[in-house]
Write a protein that holds these residues in place. Sequence first.
Motif, PDB file in Angstrom:
ATOM      1  N   PRO A  12      -0.588  -4.365   2.979  1.00 13.41           N
ATOM      2  CA  PRO A  12      -1.711  -5.327   3.008  1.00 13.41           C
ATOM      3  C   PRO A  12      -1.250  -6.691   2.578  1.00 13.41           C
ATOM      4  O   PRO A  12      -0.308  -6.834   1.796  1.00 13.41           O
ATOM      5  CB  PRO A  12      -2.711  -4.720   2.009  1.00 13.41           C
ATOM      6  N   GLY A  46       0.812  -1.205   0.000  1.00 13.27           N
ATOM      7  CA  GLY A  46       0.000   0.000   0.000  1.00 13.27           C
ATOM      8  C   GLY A  46       0.832   1.236   0.000  1.00 13.27           C
ATOM      9  O   GLY A  46       2.034   1.226   0.193  1.00 13.27           O
ATOM     10  N   LYS A  91      -6.826   2.938  -0.747  1.00  9.95           N
ATOM     11  CA  LYS A  91      -7.247   1.838   0.118  1.00  9.95           C
ATOM     12  C   LYS A  91      -8.388   1.065  -0.518  1.00  9.95           C
ATOM     13  O   LYS A  91      -8.427  -0.168  -0.513  1.00  9.95           O
ATOM     14  CB  LYS A  91      -7.643   2.392   1.478  1.00  9.95           C
ATOM     15  N   GLN A  92      -9.354   1.819  -1.116  1.00 12.77           N
ATOM     16  CA  GLN A  92     -10.466   1.150  -1.782  1.00 12.77           C
ATOM     17  C   GLN A  92      -9.971   0.313  -2.962  1.00 12.77           C
ATOM     18  O   GLN A  92     -10.474  -0.770  -3.225  1.00 12.77           O
ATOM     19  CB  GLN A  92     -11.484   2.182  -2.249  1.00 12.77           C
ATOM     20  N   LYS A 129      -5.569   8.827  -0.178  1.00 11.45           N
ATOM     21  CA  LYS A 129      -5.313   7.634   0.625  1.00 11.45           C
ATOM     22  C   LYS A 129      -6.544   6.735   0.651  1.00 11.45           C
ATOM     23  O   LYS A 129      -6.444   5.512   0.571  1.00 11.45           O
ATOM     24  CB  LYS A 129      -4.911   8.036   2.045  1.00 11.45           C
ATOM     25  N   GLU A 130      -7.719   7.365   0.776  1.00 13.94           N
ATOM     26  CA  GLU A 130      -8.939   6.581   0.818  1.00 13.94           C
ATOM     27  C   GLU A 130      -9.171   5.841  -0.495  1.00 13.94           C
ATOM     28  O   GLU A 130      -9.559   4.665  -0.521  1.00 13.94           O
ATOM     29  CB  GLU A 130     -10.133   7.502   1.137  1.00 13.94           C
ATOM     30  N   ASP A 139       0.082   3.796   2.035  1.00 13.92           N
ATOM     31  CA  ASP A 139      -0.322   4.560   3.201  1.00 13.92           C
ATOM     32  C   ASP A 139       0.806   5.425   3.725  1.00 13.92           C
ATOM     33  O   ASP A 139       0.591   6.532   4.199  1.00 13.92           O
ATOM     34  CB  ASP A 139      -0.802   3.599   4.308  1.00 13.92           C
ATOM     35  N   GLN A 185      -7.071  -1.132  -3.314  1.00 10.81           N
ATOM     36  CA  GLN A 185      -6.413  -2.342  -2.844  1.00 10.81           C
ATOM     37  C   GLN A 185      -7.430  -3.348  -2.334  1.00 10.81           C
ATOM     38  O   GLN A 185      -7.268  -4.564  -2.518  1.00 10.81           O
ATOM     39  CB  GLN A 185      -5.420  -1.997  -1.742  1.00 10.81           C
ATOM     40  N   ASP A 186      -8.519  -2.865  -1.684  1.00  8.17           N
ATOM     41  CA  ASP A 186      -9.537  -3.784  -1.216  1.00  8.17           C
ATOM     42  C   ASP A 186     -10.243  -4.447  -2.385  1.00  8.17           C
ATOM     43  O   ASP A 186     -10.632  -5.630  -2.319  1.00  8.17           O
ATOM     44  CB  ASP A 186     -10.549  -3.047  -0.332  1.00  8.17           C
TER      45      ASP A 186
END
Length: 1123
Positions: free
Chosen positions: A983, A905, A1096-1097, A1092-1093, A907, A1099-1100
Motif C-alpha cells: 500500500p 502489507g 487490511k483494515q 488478511k482482512e 498480503d 492498514q486502512d
Amino acid sequence: MIRFYGEKPCHMDHLDRILLSGIYNVRKGKTQLHKWAERLVVLCGTCLIVSSVKDCQTGKMHILPLVGGKIEEVKRRQYSLAFSSAGAQAQTYHVSFETLAEYQRWQRQASKVVSQRISTVDLSCYSLEEVPEHLFYSQDITYLNLRHNFMQLERPGGLDTLYKFSQLKGLNLSHNKLGLFPILLCEISTLTELNLSCNGFRDLPSQIGNLLNLQTLCLDGNFLTTLPEELGNLQQLSSLGISFNNFSQIPEVYEKLTMLDKVVMAGNCLEVLNLGVLNRMNHIKHVDLRMNHLKTMVIENLEGNKHITHVDLRDNRLTDLDLSSLCSLEQLHCERNQLRELTLSGFSLRTLYASSNRLTAVNVYPVPSLLTSLDLSRNLLECVPDWACEAKKIEVLDVSYNLLTEVPIRILSSLSLRKLMLGHNHVQNLPTLVEHIPLEVLDLQHNALTRLPDTLFSKALNKLNKLEQLEELNLSGNKLKTIPTTIANCKRLHTLVAHSNNISIFPEILQLPQIQFVDLSCNDLTEILIPEALPATLQDLDLTGNTNLVLEHKTLDIFSHITTLKIDQKPLPTTDSTVTSTFWSHGLAEMAGQRNKLCVSALAMDNFAEGVGAVYGMFDGDRNEELPRLLQCTMADVLLEEVQQSTNDTVFMANTFLVSHRKLGMAGQKLGSSALLCYIRPDTADPASSFSLTVANVGTCQAILCRGGKPVPLSKVFSLEQDPEEAQRVKDQKAIITEDNKVNGVTCCTRMLGCTYLYPWILPKPHISSTPLTIQDELLILGNKALWEHLSYTEAVNAVRHVQDPLAAAKKLCTLAQSYGCQDNVGAMVVYLNIGEEGCTCEMNGLTLPGPVGFASTTSIKDAPKPATPSSSSGIASEFSSEMSTSEVSSEVGSTASDEHNAGGLDTALLPRPERRCSLHPTPTSGLFQRQPSCATFSSNQSDNGLDSDDDQPVEGVITNGSKVEVEVDIHCCRGRDLENSPPLRESSPTPCSEEHARGSCFGIRRQNSVNSGIVLPMSKDRMELQKSPSTSCLYGKKLSNGSIVPLEDSLNLIEVATEVPKRKTGYFAAPTQMEPEDQFVVPRDLEEEVKEQMKQHQDSRLEPEPHEEDRTEPPEEFDTAL
C-alpha cells in the motif's frame, strides 16, 4: 641482555660476580656542572654499574669499565671516591659514602679491580659492531668471545684491529654474518683456536696458512666447497670442523694434516663414499658423514683399512653397505638409511647400531668376539643372526619391531646377556631354559604369547634360579592367561608390566622383597590374594581396566601405604534429564613420570566464543615448564582475537601462533615449546557439514581423529629425524646439528614457539589442516611427544574407542605409554565427538537442545514508538541466526534510530511454517530467519514507570525498575515479497529506503504482535552482502565478544536498547533465556482469510487522520512470548 656461551644460555650471575653494592650520592663528570643524585652503585666483576633506584630493574644503567682505569680520593667532599675508566675519552663518576668503613671497603676492592689484568673476555650476544675501546688497553687478554654480534671489518674497533691483541690465543667470531673472511686475522700468529662458523664464507684466503700455531679451526655452517692447499701448512692443527658446508667430496688437504684423527663432514653434499680416499689417510680414525646424500660406496682396491675405528653414516640414502674391508672397525652408526643388507668385519667390532632400516640380512665375519651392544630394531628380520647368538660378550640385544617368530635358545643361554628386547614381534612360544643366565631386563611386549614355560623361573641344575638376577619383566600386549607361580623365585625383580593380557589370577609377586612397580591393568582379574604384610618397597600398583575386580575395604586398607594406587572409579549416579546430548566432551591426563617436574600443559575449553565452538591444546616444553604455562594462559585469548579479524582458518591460525610467539617475550628468547591447537567451529564452507575442525601445530605434539574406527593424522611432526624436508631446510641454512640430532645441541624440533635466538633454523610457522566433522568421527586424541613415541595411532584409537568416560580414556593412554617404558612427562587429551543423529535438535526429532548447535539468537528490542513520538539515539546489541548466509558474522553495532519507515502489507507475506532444523540437518537456502527467544534490559524513554505515555495499566510480565524495563521479546524475519504491491505510504512519511527499492529488496524484518505488525522493512541485497564481509563489518556494526550483530538502518523504529545499561560479563542481557514453544508466527489455514482482512483494515486505519489524544483508544496488545 641475554648471554650465550657454548650454545647454552648463561645467566649473568655465572659470568660476573657482584663484589659490592649500595645506594649512594653520585655525581657524573669531573666538573661540578652535574648535581649530586641518589643512585644505585654496583661493583660487579671489572665494571662499576650506576643506575637510578627506580630503573634498576628495567636494565637502564651506565657501565664504567675499571680495568686500566684509576681510583682517586675526592678531597673537597668527605668519604668520596672518583672512579675513572681508561682511554682518551675516559668517564668519571664521583661516589660519596656515608661512613669511613664503607669508603675504605670500596677503595680497597676497586683498587684490586683497577690493577687486575683479565685474560678472558666474553662479549657474546651484545649486538656489537666493534670491539669496545677500553679493551685495547688490556694487553693480557688471551681469549675473546665475540659470538652472536654484528661485527664489522673496517671500523675504528672493527675486526681489522684485532691484531693489536698481542697475547690473543682464542678467538670466537661465530654467528656474525661476515660474508668475507677477515684477512688481517691471519696476522695474529699467536692464535691456537679460531671459531668462524656460521658466517656465510664461500672461500678461504691462502693467507690462512700463516697461522702456524693454530690447533683448532671451526668452519661449520658456511658455504665452502673447497679448502686452500696452504691449509696443509698448519701441521699443529688437530681439529678441523667443516660440517654443514657444500663439499661434494673429502678435501685432499686432509692427507697433509697428519695431526688430524677425525674427518667431521656432517651435513654436506657427498653422494659417493670413496673408501680409497680414506685408505690414503693413515692418520684418520673417526669418520663422521652424517646427514649427507650418500647413495653408493666405491672400493678402489681390496686392501684393508686398519686405521678407521669409528664410522657414522646416519641419515643417508644407502641401500647396501659393505664395510668388510675396515678390519679395525669398532663402532658403526648407520641408523635411518634404506639398507637391505649389511656386511661388516667382526675382528674388532664392539657396538653396532642399525635401527630404522629395511634389513633382511646382516652378515658379520668372523664372529665378533668383542661385541657388547647390538641394535637391529625396526627392520624386517625374520630371525636373529647366528653370529649374534655366538657372540660371547654381548650384553645388550635389541631386535624389537621386526618379524621374529621364535627366540633362539642360544640367545637365552648366553652367559653375558644382560638386556634382551624382543617386543613387537610375532613370537608365540619361549624355549625352555636349562641353565642359569644373568639376564636383568627381559622385554616380550606385544607378541603372540599364550603361555610361559612353567620352568621359566624355576631352579636350574646348579640349584640357582634360572632368572635369579631378573630385575625388569615386560609381558604386556600378549594373550597370557596366567603367570607361573615360580616368578616368586625372582628375588631381585622390581618391575613387572603385564597389562593388556587375559590374566585372571593375580601372580605371586607381592612377596618379592624388592618389588616396586606392578602394572596388571586391562586384564581379567577377579580377586587378589594378599599376604599378611606387603613389601615396603612397593610404590606403584595399577589395577585399572579389570572390570570384574572388586576390592574390599580390608584390601584397600592394606594398599593404603602404596604411593600410587590406580583402580577403576565407580561410575557416579547420573540424573535423568530431558536433554542430555552434547557435541563434545573431553578428558585430560598428565603424568610426570620419573622427572621431578611436569613440563606439559593443556588447554581445554568446551564452550569457546560464547558456546559456538571449542578449543583444545597441548604444549610440551621438554625441559622447561615456564613456556607451556604461558601458552596455556594466553593462546585461547589470542585465538579469539584473531578469529574476529579473519574467517580464513589458515590466516587466523597462523596469526595465533605468531602472536603467541611474540607474547612469550624474554622467556621465548632462550626457551622453546611444542604447541598443538585444535579449534572446532561451525562449518561455514560446507553446508552439508555441521562443524569443521582446524588443527595447527609446531614441534612434536600431535592430534589424531578417529573416523569410523580408523586413525586420521591431523598434524605434522617437525623434527630432524621424522621430517626430511625440514632437516634439509635447516641444513641449507647452515645450522649446526650435533651427533644427537639436535639443532645447535638444543632441540630436535625445527619449528617451535620460542627459541628466538635459534632463528632462522627454528621457526614458529605452524602446519595447519582443516577437515569437516562427520557422523563417523568418534573422538579426537591429543598427545605430546612421549605419548606417540610409545603408542601407535591404531593402538591408541583401539585402546580408548570403547571407553565411556573421556577422563578414563586419557588416563588409560598415559598408563599404556608408561607401561611401554615411558619415563618422561606424558600428556594425553581425549575429546569425544557426538556429531551424530543422536545429537540432532531438529523439531521432527522432538528435541530442543541448547548448546553449540543452537546458536541461540538473542535480540534486544523495544516496542516501536508511535509515528508522532520523536525517537532518541540508542545502542543496539543483537544476535541472530540466519539460514540465508553461509558464514557467521560477528560484530557489535551502535546506531541512531529513526522514526520514518516504509509500510508494507502482509498480503503476500504469510509463509508456511518450516520445521525447526539443527546444524546437522540444515534447511535449503531461503530468506527465512528463524526466530530465537531473547531477553534484554531496556531503558524506557517514554515514562519513569516503565509504561508508555498512553498505557493505562502495566503490561503483565514487564518488570519495572526505575527508568529500566526488563522484558522478553522476539523478532520474525522473512523475505519481502512483492514489495512493489505494498500500500502507498502516508504523505507525511519520508521514504529513506527508495534507493533500496530501486536496487531490489532481499528480505525484510517483521515484528510480531505489535501495533505496526504489518510493516515489512526492505533490505537491499548489496547491503546484505556488504554486511557479511568481515572487512566492512566495522561500517555497519561493532563486534561483540558473544558474536552478536544487528544491522543499523534496517532495524530503525523496531528496536531500541538503553545506552546507560552497564555491560556485564555475561552480555547485555539481564533475564535468563527461555525457549519458546513455537518458532515462528503461525496462522492456521482456516484463519488466513480473517487475518488478511484484519491486516487490511489495520492498514486502512493508518491512512485515516490521527484521532486526538483524549479520544484515542487502542486495543490491548497480545503477545505469544513469555510476556
